[in-house]
Design an enzyme around this catalytic site. Sequence first.
Site, PDB file in Angstrom:
ATOM      1  N   SER A  37       0.651  -1.193  -0.285  1.00 56.17           N
ATOM      2  CA  SER A  37      -0.005  -0.107  -0.635  1.00 56.17           C
ATOM      3  C   SER A  37       0.543   1.234   0.257  1.00 56.17           C
ATOM      4  O   SER A  37       2.383   1.857   0.660  1.00 56.17           O
ATOM      5  CB  SER A  37      -1.216  -0.300   1.166  1.00 56.17           C
ATOM      6  OG  SER A  37      -1.542  -0.615   1.216  1.00 56.17           O
TER       7      SER A  37
ATOM      8  N   LYS B 290      -0.847   5.146   8.621  1.00 49.38           N
ATOM      9  CA  LYS B 290      -0.233   5.495   7.420  1.00 49.38           C
ATOM     10  C   LYS B 290      -1.291   5.684   6.398  1.00 49.38           C
ATOM     11  O   LYS B 290      -0.997   6.272   5.434  1.00 49.38           O
ATOM     12  CB  LYS B 290       0.547   4.541   6.902  1.00 49.38           C
ATOM     13  CG  LYS B 290       1.728   4.037   5.509  1.00 49.38           C
ATOM     14  CD  LYS B 290       1.774   3.362   4.546  1.00 49.38           C
ATOM     15  CE  LYS B 290       1.230   1.682   5.264  1.00 49.38           C
ATOM     16  NZ  LYS B 290       1.012   2.047   3.803  1.00 49.38           N
TER      17      LYS B 290
ATOM     18  N   LYS C 223      -7.073   1.525  -3.440  1.00 48.57           N
ATOM     19  CA  LYS C 223      -6.935   1.182  -2.208  1.00 48.57           C
ATOM     20  C   LYS C 223      -7.164   1.999  -1.489  1.00 48.57           C
ATOM     21  O   LYS C 223      -7.307   1.683   0.133  1.00 48.57           O
ATOM     22  CB  LYS C 223      -5.258   0.568  -1.635  1.00 48.57           C
ATOM     23  CG  LYS C 223      -5.027  -0.152  -0.700  1.00 48.57           C
ATOM     24  CD  LYS C 223      -5.710  -1.317  -0.165  1.00 48.57           C
ATOM     25  CE  LYS C 223      -5.507  -2.120   1.531  1.00 48.57           C
ATOM     26  NZ  LYS C 223      -4.010  -2.514   1.075  1.00 48.57           N
TER      27      LYS C 223
END
Length: 294
Positions: free
Chosen positions: A97, A239, A171
């Site tokens: 990611s 994050k 994502k």
Amino acid sequence: MPNLTIALLGTGLMGGPMARNLLKAGFAVQVWNRTLQKAQPLAKHGAIVCETVPQAVVGADVVITMLSDGVAVGQLVEDAAVTDALAKGSVWIDMSSAKPEEARAQSAHLGGLGIGHLDAPVSGGTKGAEAGSLAIMVGGEMSIFDQMETVFAPMGRAVHVGPSGSGQLSKLANQGIVAVTIAAVAEAMLLLEKGGADPAAVRDALKGGFADSTILQQHGQRMTERNFEPGGLSKFQLKDLDNLLHESGGLGLDLPVSQAVRDRFDHFVHQMNGADRDHSALFVELCHRNGVAL
């Protein structure tokens, strides 16, 4: 048997089971992990365990990265010792990611070296990785995606969502939905507990309704059972939310719900030592703010 050699870099909670599924499908798999001991168990499944990244990518038709973030991937992509070991015409699939801009930069750099690139982050957590049922969002050239469909198949269902960077953008959208839904499920589970209803029975009653979801069923159960062993780490959820807000800011968008949930994860990670707990443990943060003992 598939006639491809795959180098998989990063064999942690997600990368390990992904490597096992590729091996089961008949691919030759060479693996590397920053902590070598985490990769060693894959040897008994037929993987070649390598001590360095250049060793792992030599002879590979496909390189798959499953690392902590785009910075970690970028360090490898920009490392001449790594790219010099890659064969021209090989394909690098980043399933970590990262930020869309990082994916686009990596694609441009590798393309200049004659190496294809796809950004293909996943959703489904460790259960999806183990079952080979991950949702895989793929950005990049359609022609490269078509070539890689047999590689994706043992790991899950891959869908091409647009040009380079689009997989990572998808994502981020996914992670925003996940985080906000975790927060809503946590509030629902706490409400049910304090009000005297049976949370498990309510989850069963809601199956098939508008409120039903994988998060309600799986993470709702985790919250009720106080089982926060890591599947998706809270520090990585934070994050991803930071990346989402960075991207939305660049687009001139204000996403207030995502911001509010991000701030709660930040508090949980940095003030409550929750970094390495499952992201469903946002329930712990909710209990703390309500003065509810676990």
